[in-house]
Motif scaffolding. Structure first.
Motif, mmCIF file in Angstrom:
data_model
loop_
_atom_site.group_PDB
_atom_site.id
_atom_site.type_symbol
_atom_site.label_atom_id
_atom_site.label_comp_id
_atom_site.label_asym_id
_atom_site.label_seq_id
_atom_site.Cartn_x
_atom_site.Cartn_y
_atom_site.Cartn_z
ATOM 1 N N LYS A 9 50.529 43.790 33.780
ATOM 2 C CA LYS A 9 50.887 44.086 35.166
ATOM 3 C C LYS A 9 50.147 45.328 35.666
ATOM 4 C CE LYS A 9 54.737 42.255 36.116
ATOM 5 N NZ LYS A 9 56.166 41.946 36.163
ATOM 6 N N ARG A 10 49.978 46.293 34.793
ATOM 7 C CA ARG A 10 49.217 47.495 35.175
ATOM 8 C C ARG A 10 47.792 47.084 35.596
ATOM 9 N NH1 ARG A 10 45.640 50.774 33.060
ATOM 10 N NH2 ARG A 10 45.505 49.644 31.084
ATOM 11 N N LEU A 11 47.179 46.207 34.813
ATOM 12 C CA LEU A 11 45.820 45.745 35.137
ATOM 13 C C LEU A 11 45.809 44.895 36.409
ATOM 14 C CD1 LEU A 11 44.706 44.757 31.516
ATOM 15 C CD2 LEU A 11 43.951 46.749 32.827
ATOM 16 N N LEU A 12 46.865 44.099 36.593
ATOM 17 C CA LEU A 12 46.915 43.230 37.777
ATOM 18 C C LEU A 12 47.133 44.035 39.052
ATOM 19 C CD1 LEU A 12 48.942 40.246 36.303
ATOM 20 C CD2 LEU A 12 46.536 40.233 36.998
ATOM 21 N N VAL A 13 47.933 45.095 38.961
ATOM 22 C CA VAL A 13 48.128 45.953 40.138
ATOM 23 C C VAL A 13 46.792 46.595 40.516
ATOM 24 C CG1 VAL A 13 49.208 48.083 40.957
ATOM 25 C CG2 VAL A 13 50.581 46.382 39.758
ATOM 26 N N ALA A 14 46.043 47.060 39.506
ATOM 27 C CA ALA A 14 44.730 47.660 39.774
ATOM 28 C C ALA A 14 43.790 46.620 40.389
ATOM 29 C CB ALA A 14 44.143 48.225 38.488
ATOM 30 N N LEU A 15 43.849 45.399 39.851
ATOM 31 C CA LEU A 15 43.002 44.319 40.378
ATOM 32 C C LEU A 15 43.393 43.982 41.814
ATOM 33 C CD1 LEU A 15 40.896 42.080 39.833
ATOM 34 C CD2 LEU A 15 42.777 40.659 38.975
ATOM 35 N N PRO B 294 34.699 47.244 44.750
ATOM 36 C CA PRO B 294 33.784 47.561 43.649
ATOM 37 C C PRO B 294 34.482 47.384 42.296
ATOM 38 C CG PRO B 294 34.558 49.568 44.736
ATOM 39 C CD PRO B 294 35.099 48.419 45.536
ATOM 40 N N GLY B 295 33.761 46.797 41.351
ATOM 41 C CA GLY B 295 34.333 46.615 40.016
ATOM 42 C C GLY B 295 35.283 45.440 39.920
ATOM 43 N N TYR B 296 35.267 44.568 40.925
ATOM 44 C CA TYR B 296 36.211 43.437 40.934
ATOM 45 C C TYR B 296 36.068 42.567 39.682
ATOM 46 C CZ TYR B 296 38.070 38.833 42.075
ATOM 47 O OH TYR B 296 38.728 37.633 42.020
ATOM 48 N N LEU B 297 34.851 42.151 39.383
ATOM 49 C CA LEU B 297 34.674 41.216 38.260
ATOM 50 C C LEU B 297 35.061 41.862 36.935
ATOM 51 C CD1 LEU B 297 31.403 39.304 39.212
ATOM 52 C CD2 LEU B 297 33.760 38.441 39.207
ATOM 53 N N ARG B 298 34.784 43.157 36.804
ATOM 54 C CA ARG B 298 35.168 43.863 35.566
ATOM 55 C C ARG B 298 36.691 43.904 35.440
ATOM 56 N NH1 ARG B 298 36.759 48.776 34.982
ATOM 57 N NH2 ARG B 298 36.018 49.445 37.030
ATOM 58 N N ARG B 299 37.363 44.240 36.507
ATOM 59 C CA ARG B 299 38.836 44.285 36.471
ATOM 60 C C ARG B 299 39.428 42.886 36.274
ATOM 61 N NH1 ARG B 299 40.864 49.179 37.784
ATOM 62 N NH2 ARG B 299 39.623 50.563 39.098
ATOM 63 N N LEU B 300 38.820 41.914 36.917
ATOM 64 C CA LEU B 300 39.295 40.528 36.762
ATOM 65 C C LEU B 300 39.199 40.110 35.290
ATOM 66 C CD1 LEU B 300 40.155 37.917 38.434
ATOM 67 C CD2 LEU B 300 37.749 37.239 38.239
ATOM 68 N N ASN B 301 38.087 40.477 34.666
ATOM 69 C CA ASN B 301 37.870 40.095 33.272
ATOM 70 C C ASN B 301 38.839 40.827 32.337
ATOM 71 O OD1 ASN B 301 36.456 38.401 31.612
ATOM 72 N ND2 ASN B 301 35.077 40.047 30.933
ATOM 73 N N GLU B 302 39.092 42.086 32.631
ATOM 74 C CA GLU B 302 40.079 42.847 31.825
ATOM 75 C C GLU B 302 41.455 42.188 31.905
ATOM 76 O OE1 GLU B 302 38.536 47.493 32.216
ATOM 77 O OE2 GLU B 302 40.237 46.784 33.399
ATOM 78 N N ALA B 303 41.850 41.865 33.134
ATOM 79 C CA ALA B 303 43.167 41.230 33.330
ATOM 80 C C ALA B 303 43.197 39.861 32.664
ATOM 81 C CB ALA B 303 43.467 41.111 34.828
ATOM 82 N N ARG B 304 42.105 39.113 32.777
ATOM 83 C CA ARG B 304 42.051 37.774 32.169
ATOM 84 C C ARG B 304 42.257 37.867 30.656
ATOM 85 N NH1 ARG B 304 38.674 35.120 29.294
ATOM 86 N NH2 ARG B 304 37.082 36.748 29.473
ATOM 87 N N ARG B 305 41.587 38.820 30.026
ATOM 88 C CA ARG B 305 41.727 38.940 28.565
ATOM 89 C C ARG B 305 43.170 39.275 28.183
ATOM 90 N NH1 ARG B 305 36.524 41.499 28.426
ATOM 91 N NH2 ARG B 305 37.551 43.515 28.455
ATOM 92 N N ALA B 306 43.771 40.225 28.900
ATOM 93 C CA ALA B 306 45.149 40.627 28.573
ATOM 94 C C ALA B 306 46.132 39.479 28.810
ATOM 95 C CB ALA B 306 45.550 41.842 29.424
ATOM 96 N N VAL B 307 45.957 38.781 29.924
ATOM 97 C CA VAL B 307 46.896 37.699 30.266
ATOM 98 C C VAL B 307 46.753 36.526 29.305
ATOM 99 C CG1 VAL B 307 47.404 35.951 32.025
ATOM 100 C CG2 VAL B 307 47.138 38.335 32.698
ATOM 101 N N THR B 308 45.533 36.135 28.971
ATOM 102 C CA THR B 308 45.363 34.961 28.101
ATOM 103 C C THR B 308 45.816 35.278 26.673
ATOM 104 O OG1 THR B 308 43.017 35.523 27.833
ATOM 105 C CG2 THR B 308 43.538 33.821 29.409
#
Ligand code: FE2
Ligand code: FE2
Length: 225
Positions: free
Chosen positions: A123-129, A137-151
């Motif tokens: 959730k911390r990563l998703l709020v940042a996303l 800026p940094g959308y794809l990087r944040r998206l990928n971070e959240a994707r890894r944590a969620v999956t």
């Protein structure tokens, strides 16, 4: 078909009619009660069990992350759908599924504490996303971070929690839980809220944040269309 249209929790659910009769308990086993009210829920929102509902949503979430990474005009719509699906999915797990797992599974307390810890981090990563947005800026990087944590979190839920619930809980109870999950998702917040991360907060927040988020979604879509 869109990601959320298959989840269809917001469009196809009929509210159950509650009467004095329907809240009468009709059965109890091993501390787990079966109520006519819950049976009414199953009839109202379908007989899919909770593990099937949530596992299907895990697949939709994984696909949603891929779609939200695509460039071009659909990115915003795909991002919004992903955020909404993640929010309603986690809200239902936190309010209904983890509490049952905590009560009925061996080592349920420890197991669900680990899941909640992962959910807080996700959730911390998703709020940042969410704050960055698909144009930031940094959308794809944040998206990928959240994707890894969620999956990672979803895989652990399926392996440790859902499989154990299948073994420990009667099919009829799991179908009722599936109905509770779908109904909760109708009212759940549609965007990540960092401090809404447990059973009590989800149940308290849903009637307030759910409608507020939906109004904000509607305004946002009107402005963008
Ligand atoms: Fe979860
Ligand atoms: Fe999940």
């Amino acid at each position: 078909m869109g990601i959320l249209s298959k989840a269809a929790v917001t469009t196809s659910v009929t509210k159950p009619v509650l009467t004095a009769k329907t809240v009468t308990r009709v059965g109890t086993r091993a501390g787990k009660s079966v109520s006519a009210w819950s049976l009414g829920l199953v009839g109202a929102v379908g007989g899919e069990d909770a593990v099937d509902v949530l596992t299907r949503q895990h697949r939709q979430i994984k696909l949603g992350f891929l779609r939200a990474a695509l460039p071009g005009p659909p990115r915003r719509r795909n991002f919004d759908r992903l955020m909404r699906l993640l929010a309603i999915h986690e809200a239902a797990e936190e309010a209904h599924v983890h509490p049952l797992a905590r009560r009925v599974l061996r080592h349920g307390r420890e197991l669900t504490a680990r899941r909640r810890h992962e959910e807080k981090e996700a959730k911390r990563l998703l709020v940042a996303l969410w704050r960055t947005g698909p144009d930031g800026p940094g959308y794809l990087r944040r998206l990928n971070e959240a994707r890894r944590a969620v999956t990672r979190h979803a895989a652990r839920e399926e392996r440790e929690e859902f499989a154990a619930l299948r073994r420990a809980v009667r099919p009829s109870r799991l179908r009722m839980l599936g109905s509770e999950v779908k109904l909760a998702q109708v009212y759940a917040p549609t965007r990540p809220h960092r401090w809404v991360n447990n059973e009590v907060m989800n149940k308290l927040a849903a009637p307030v944040l759910g409608p507020v988020d939906r109004v904000r979604d509607a305004v946002r879509h009107r402005v963008m269309s």
